[in-house]
Each structure stands twice: as structure tokens, then as C-alpha cells.
Design an enzyme around this catalytic site. Structure first.
Site, mmCIF file in Angstrom:
data_model
loop_
_atom_site.group_PDB
_atom_site.id
_atom_site.type_symbol
_atom_site.label_atom_id
_atom_site.label_comp_id
_atom_site.label_asym_id
_atom_site.label_seq_id
_atom_site.Cartn_x
_atom_site.Cartn_y
_atom_site.Cartn_z
ATOM 1 N N LYS A 31 0.835 -1.210 0.000
ATOM 2 C CA LYS A 31 0.000 0.000 0.000
ATOM 3 C C LYS A 31 0.867 1.256 0.000
ATOM 4 O O LYS A 31 0.602 2.192 -0.755
ATOM 5 C CB LYS A 31 -0.918 -0.033 1.228
ATOM 6 C CG LYS A 31 -1.870 1.137 1.324
ATOM 7 C CD LYS A 31 -3.163 0.746 2.021
ATOM 8 C CE LYS A 31 -2.978 0.551 3.511
ATOM 9 N NZ LYS A 31 -2.770 1.802 4.237
ATOM 10 N N ARG A 36 2.736 5.950 -3.292
ATOM 11 C CA ARG A 36 3.893 6.743 -3.725
ATOM 12 C C ARG A 36 4.128 6.615 -5.227
ATOM 13 O O ARG A 36 4.533 7.585 -5.885
ATOM 14 C CB ARG A 36 5.134 6.321 -2.924
ATOM 15 C CG ARG A 36 5.083 6.814 -1.471
ATOM 16 C CD ARG A 36 6.046 6.023 -0.603
ATOM 17 N NE ARG A 36 6.177 6.555 0.753
ATOM 18 C CZ ARG A 36 5.320 6.326 1.762
ATOM 19 N NH1 ARG A 36 4.236 5.591 1.562
ATOM 20 N NH2 ARG A 36 5.547 6.820 2.964
ATOM 21 N N GLY A 104 -5.247 7.862 5.672
ATOM 22 C CA GLY A 104 -4.339 8.871 6.221
ATOM 23 C C GLY A 104 -3.126 9.055 5.334
ATOM 24 O O GLY A 104 -2.632 10.178 5.151
ATOM 25 N N SER A 177 7.006 9.239 12.170
ATOM 26 C CA SER A 177 5.951 9.036 11.173
ATOM 27 C C SER A 177 6.499 9.182 9.763
ATOM 28 O O SER A 177 6.968 10.251 9.363
ATOM 29 C CB SER A 177 4.823 10.053 11.395
ATOM 30 O OG SER A 177 3.973 10.060 10.265
ATOM 31 N N ASP A 330 1.767 -1.031 11.868
ATOM 32 C CA ASP A 330 0.423 -1.474 11.480
ATOM 33 C C ASP A 330 0.126 -2.908 11.912
ATOM 34 O O ASP A 330 -0.973 -3.415 11.673
ATOM 35 C CB ASP A 330 0.250 -1.367 9.956
ATOM 36 C CG ASP A 330 0.222 0.092 9.501
ATOM 37 O OD1 ASP A 330 -0.153 0.964 10.307
ATOM 38 O OD2 ASP A 330 0.580 0.345 8.335
ATOM 39 N N LYS A 357 -4.507 5.930 14.717
ATOM 40 C CA LYS A 357 -4.593 5.240 13.415
ATOM 41 C C LYS A 357 -6.050 5.283 12.940
ATOM 42 O O LYS A 357 -6.820 6.107 13.404
ATOM 43 C CB LYS A 357 -4.064 3.811 13.556
ATOM 44 C CG LYS A 357 -2.556 3.757 13.816
ATOM 45 C CD LYS A 357 -1.792 4.277 12.625
ATOM 46 C CE LYS A 357 -0.302 4.342 12.876
ATOM 47 N NZ LYS A 357 0.409 5.016 11.795
ATOM 48 N N ARG A 361 -6.438 2.111 17.942
ATOM 49 C CA ARG A 361 -6.209 0.661 17.828
ATOM 50 C C ARG A 361 -5.863 0.012 19.159
ATOM 51 O O ARG A 361 -6.121 -1.174 19.353
ATOM 52 C CB ARG A 361 -5.077 0.383 16.832
ATOM 53 C CG ARG A 361 -5.548 0.470 15.428
ATOM 54 C CD ARG A 361 -4.559 -0.086 14.425
ATOM 55 N NE ARG A 361 -5.163 0.046 13.110
ATOM 56 C CZ ARG A 361 -4.506 0.235 11.989
ATOM 57 N NH1 ARG A 361 -3.184 0.311 12.004
ATOM 58 N NH2 ARG A 361 -5.145 0.331 10.850
HETATM 59 C C1 S3P Z 1 2.521 4.757 6.163
HETATM 60 C C2 S3P Z 1 3.051 5.115 7.360
HETATM 61 C C3 S3P Z 1 2.482 4.686 8.653
HETATM 62 C C4 S3P Z 1 1.501 3.540 8.510
HETATM 63 C C5 S3P Z 1 0.581 3.736 7.341
HETATM 64 C C6 S3P Z 1 1.367 3.854 6.050
HETATM 65 C C7 S3P Z 1 3.145 5.272 4.927
HETATM 66 O O1 S3P Z 1 1.812 5.782 9.242
HETATM 67 O O2 S3P Z 1 0.743 3.384 9.682
HETATM 68 O O3 S3P Z 1 -0.308 2.631 7.213
HETATM 69 O O4 S3P Z 1 2.860 4.747 3.832
HETATM 70 O O5 S3P Z 1 3.951 6.210 5.033
HETATM 71 P P1 S3P Z 1 2.625 6.871 10.159
HETATM 72 O O6 S3P Z 1 3.652 7.429 9.295
HETATM 73 O O7 S3P Z 1 1.613 7.907 10.536
HETATM 74 O O8 S3P Z 1 3.126 6.078 11.325
#
Ligand code: S3P
Length: 454
Positions: A31, A36, A104, A177, A330, A357, A361
Site C-alpha cells: 500500500k 507513492r 491517512g 511518522s 500497522d 490510526k 487501535r
Molecule cells: C505509512 C506510514 C504509517 C503507517 C501507514 C502507512 C506510509 O503511518 O501506519 O499505514 O505509507 O507512510 P505513520 O507514518 O503515521 O506512522
């Protein structure tokens, strides 16, 4: 935690104890890399081709946003995706709101992308996304000159208006993050000068690796404490790419834990990405005694991948250190399920980010465990699960709060518990792993809808 519900009718599902799982499966594309790939291809000049794109709701929402911003994004007859990019600085002002649904990652990365363009765009999402904090991305964007019109508390829906010329930034991440890191770097793509992100705790590094692949001038320094300084020179001409998205380790986690807890199981999950910023769950499971063998290790799409052969195992509780959290952020819900079947206690530390999240969670997992007869202690940023030595009562109904990973984790639990486990809604599984139920059924899992069990 008040329940978050969708406007659509909920689709509950139960999972019942099954015989040993067996077979070989391929889980869908990663994902993080899929989002990206669409975004960076939009920033490139020319046509990119993406194979193995995850065709889930989250990623399709990002594809829709890229179209609204001027890219041509289409699925070809052979299943690959073609993206004709607009080049750095070339985004169009969208005529519609950008709807990110439950995602998100989509929302935050695209806020960064849009923020350094002199256009206005409005971001909306579902009930879950509209409760999640956006200030972590908006604060650095404001420092780059972006105007933000948002509800109090910096939540969606919100509108961004980028400056004529964004100023580059040096930004130290206040939270571990990858989304925030990526948003700042994406904004830096269209800033005149070098943007630097200081990352005290390393998080998934797909943005850095892929930007280099697209031809950006990006360099990384490590400091003496293991932190990283990421420097990106703005306004590069990105080159279109042909990419193959490797299989998502976060989706592979579900059949893997299912095989570990269902007696008699032996499965192979093929081509799973083994980027070390993503493999914390596998390391933890192996520490717990899991029989997971990596076969046929190779490179695919610039990432190390392997086929994971997993056999049912007697697991023992461990302490999962806080430092490991970014590499398995995750995966805690499904680790909690594995821990419920282990012998002894599993303590998980450093979980503060789990509270923000797709749902809270930490609370959702603790309640789901309790509803199924598993003893667990929920701390402010920790969870301790008391394992049942292979036995979990089950019989509970789990509230999923619009969270795909809560739904999938507790369905996995039901495959090995004494009584079936029901989740109140499975609709959100389509955000990341649309074929989850079919793939698991193909391995021997048993699921029942409310009508079937009536
Ligand atoms: C992700 C980063 C993570 C992850 C999300 C995917 C990403 O979130 O929980 O499912 O693709 O950069 P955070 O960066 O907020 O921890």
C-alpha cells in the site's frame, strides 16, 4: 471511545475454527509503495508504468486525486497502470474536492505535494479520517508558507492554498511518522532550495528510495544515535519509471499469523517485501518461536523480497521494545492475536501512535481481546496480552470502528478460537486488502455472513 460508523449498512462476518491452512498465496501490492508510485509518477515528466499496483479503495482514492490534479491515470488491459505526469510544479488546481476516504497516507502525502504549489485544494475523508490529527503535517507546511483553512484541531475537511514560491525547510520530526516525513519531502519537491528532514527514529524509507529512483537529488546522513538527516534538492526533473510493486508485508501478516495459530497449517506467502523498515512483526514472531522460513530471496522492484513458508508453531510471549514500533506500526493488532495463543505474556511498548490510526487501535484491540475471553492490560502507550497456550475462548463480537486491520485481525483470531469470532463490519477491508476473505478461504479458512449463520 465512541463508535465510529460508516453511513453504508455494516457487513458483519464471523470466522470459525478450521482445519490446518494450506497452500501458496500471493498477497496484493504494498500500500505504501502504491500510493507513492502514483504520486511520484504524477511529478515526473512523461509516462510511467506501474505493475502490481494495489487496487484497493485507499489507493484508488489517491489515483482519483492525481487525476484531479492534472495527471492521466489509467488501468491498461494487461492490469498495469499508466500515469502521464505533469512534472514538478505542474499541478492544476482541482475543480472538485479531493476525497481520500479512509486513507491517512493518501491525505497526508498529497497535502505535502499540493502545499508547495500555488493552487488551492480541499481535502475530505470519511468519519474515521476526519477524526485523525492533521496538525503534524500542517505545521511544517505552514512554516513553508502554506495557508491552511481548517476546523479547530486541524482535522479534515480542510483547504490548503500554497504560496507562489514555497520556502524550503529544515524540519525535525516530532513523531516517528513516515507520513509526516514524506509530506515534508513532497512539499520540498517544489521548493526552491534544499529541504532537510531530521528523523530521530528511522521509519519506512520508501519515499527516499523511490525519489532517488525517479532521479531526485536526495542524500541521507546518519548521525551517531542512529537518526537520519534526509536532504532533498527542490525542483528536480523527475524521470518516469517502470515499476513493479512488491507484495505488502502488512497484508501478508494476516495469513502468516493465521497459519501460526491454526494447528496443522503450512502455507507459503510468495514475494513478500522484506525491507527492514517493515519487518518488525516477522522478527517478533520468530523471537516468539514462529517457524517462518524465507525461501527464494531475491530483488523485485528495487526491494528485497522472499517467499515465506510458515508452519503452525507453539509461540511464547516476549517483550516487544518501543524502538521496534516504527517497523511494525500497522501489525500490532494481529500480533496481539498471535500473543493471545502464546504461552506467557507478551508486552508491547511504545504504542502511542496506535491511538491515532484508522481507529484508536490500542483500545479497539484491548476490547476485542476482552470480548473473546483473552486477558489484556491496556496502558497509555502499551499493551500486555496474557496468552492462552493455544486456546482462546472466542464467541465475542468485535467493534471495528471503520478499521480494516481490526476487522482482519479478529477474523484471523476466530479461525483458531473455540467459538466463532464476529466482527461488526468488514466493509473497510476493501481499503487495503479487497481479496482478503477469498484468499483466506482458498487456504481453508471458514467465514460466515450473518444470513448464513441465522
Ligand atoms: C505509512 C506510514 C504509517 C503507517 C501507514 C502507512 C506510509 O503511518 O501506519 O499505514 O505509507 O507512510 P505513520 O507514518 O503515521 O506512522
Amino acid at each position: 471511545m465512541s463508535p465510529v460508523t460508516s453511513t453504508a449498512a455494516p457487513r458483519p462476518l464471523s470466522a470459525a475454527r478450521c482445519e490446518g491452512l494450506s497452500g501458496r498465496v500471493v498477497v496484493p501490492g504494498d500500500k505504501s509503495i502504491s500510493h507513492r508510485a502514483l504520486i511520484f509518477s504524477t511529478m515526473a515528466v512523461g509516462e510511467s508504468r506501474i505493475e502490481g499496483l494495489l487496487e484497493s479503495e485507499d489507493v484508488l482514492n489517491t489515483a482519483g486525486a492525481m487525476r484531479a490534479l492534472g495527471a492521466t491515470v489509467e488501468r491498461l488491459d494487461d492490469g498495469a497502470w499508466r500515469v502521464a505526469g505533469v512534472g514538478t510544479g505542474g499541478l492544476m488546481e482541482p475543480e472538485t474536492v479531493l476525497d481520500f476516504g479512509n486513507s491517512g497516507t493518501g491525505a497526508r502525502l498529497v497535502m505535502g505535494l499540493v502545499g508547495s504549489h500555488p493552487i488551492a485544494a480541499t481535502f475530505v475523508g470519511d468519519a474515521s479520517l476526519s477524526r485523525r490529527p492533521m496538525g503534524r503535517v500542517l505545521d511544517p507546511l505552514r512554516a513553508m508558507g502554506v495557508e491552511v483553512i481548517a476546523r479547530s484541531g486541524d482535522r479534515l475537511p480542510l483547504t490548503l492554498r500554497g504560496p507562489e514560491s514555497a520556502v524550503p525547510l529544515t524540519y525535525r520530526l516530532p513523531v516517528a511518522s513516515a507520513q509526516v516525513k514524506s509530506a515534508v519531502l513532497l512539499a520540498g519537491l517544489n521548493a526552491a532550495g534544499t529541504t532537510t528532514v531530521i528523523e530521530p527514529v528511522p521509519t519506512r524509507d520508501h519515499t527516499e528510495r523511490m525519489l532517488v529512483g525517479y532521479g531526485a537529488d536526495l542524500t541521507i546522513e546518519e548521525d551517531e544515535t542512529g537518526g537520519r538527516l534526509i536532504h532533498l534538492v527542490g525542483r528536480p526533473e523527475l524521470r518516469p519509471q517502470a515499476l513493479a510493486v512488491p507484495a505488502d508485508p502488512s497484508s501478508a501478516a494476516f495469513p502468516i499469523v493465521a497459519a501460526l495459530i491454526v494447528p496443522g497449517s503450512e502455507i507459503v506467502v510468495e514475494g513478500v517485501m522484506l525491507n527492514p523498515t517493515r519487518t518488525g512483526l516477522f522478527d517478533t514472531l520468530v523471537e516468539m518461536g514462529a517457524d517462518i522460513a524465507i525461501e527464494n530471496e531475491r530483488l523485485a522492484g528495487g526491494e528485497r523480497v522472499g517467499d515465506l513458508r510458515v508452519r503452525h508453531s507453539r509461540l511464547t510471549g516476549v517483550t516487544v521494545p518501543a524502538a521496534r514500533a516504527p517497523s511494525m506500526i500497522d501489525e500490532y493488532p494481529v500480533l496481539a492475536v498471535a500473543a493471545a495463543f502464546a504461552e506467557g505474556e507478551t508486552a508491547m511498548l511504545g504504542l502511542e501512535e496506535l491511538r491515532v490510526k484508522e481507529s484508536d487501535r490500542l483500545a479497539a484491540v484491548a476490547r476485542g481481546l476482552a470480548a473473546n475471553g483473552v486477558t489484556a492490560h491496556e496502558g497509555e502507550a502499551s499493551l500486555t496480552v496474557v496468552g492462552g497456550r493455544g486456546a482462546v475462548a472466542g464467541g465475542g463480537r468485535v467493534v471495528t470502528h471503520l478499521d480494516h486491520r481490526i476487522a482482519m485481525s479478529f477474523l484471523v483470531m476466530g479461525l483458531a478460537s473455540a467459538r466463532p469470532v464476529t466482527v461488526d463490519d468488514t466493509a473497510m477491508i476493501a481499503t487495503s486488502f479487497p481479496d482478503f476473505v477469498d484468499l483466506m478461504t482458498g487456504l481453508g479458512a471458514r467465514f460466515q455472513t450473518a444470513e448464513e449463520s441465522a
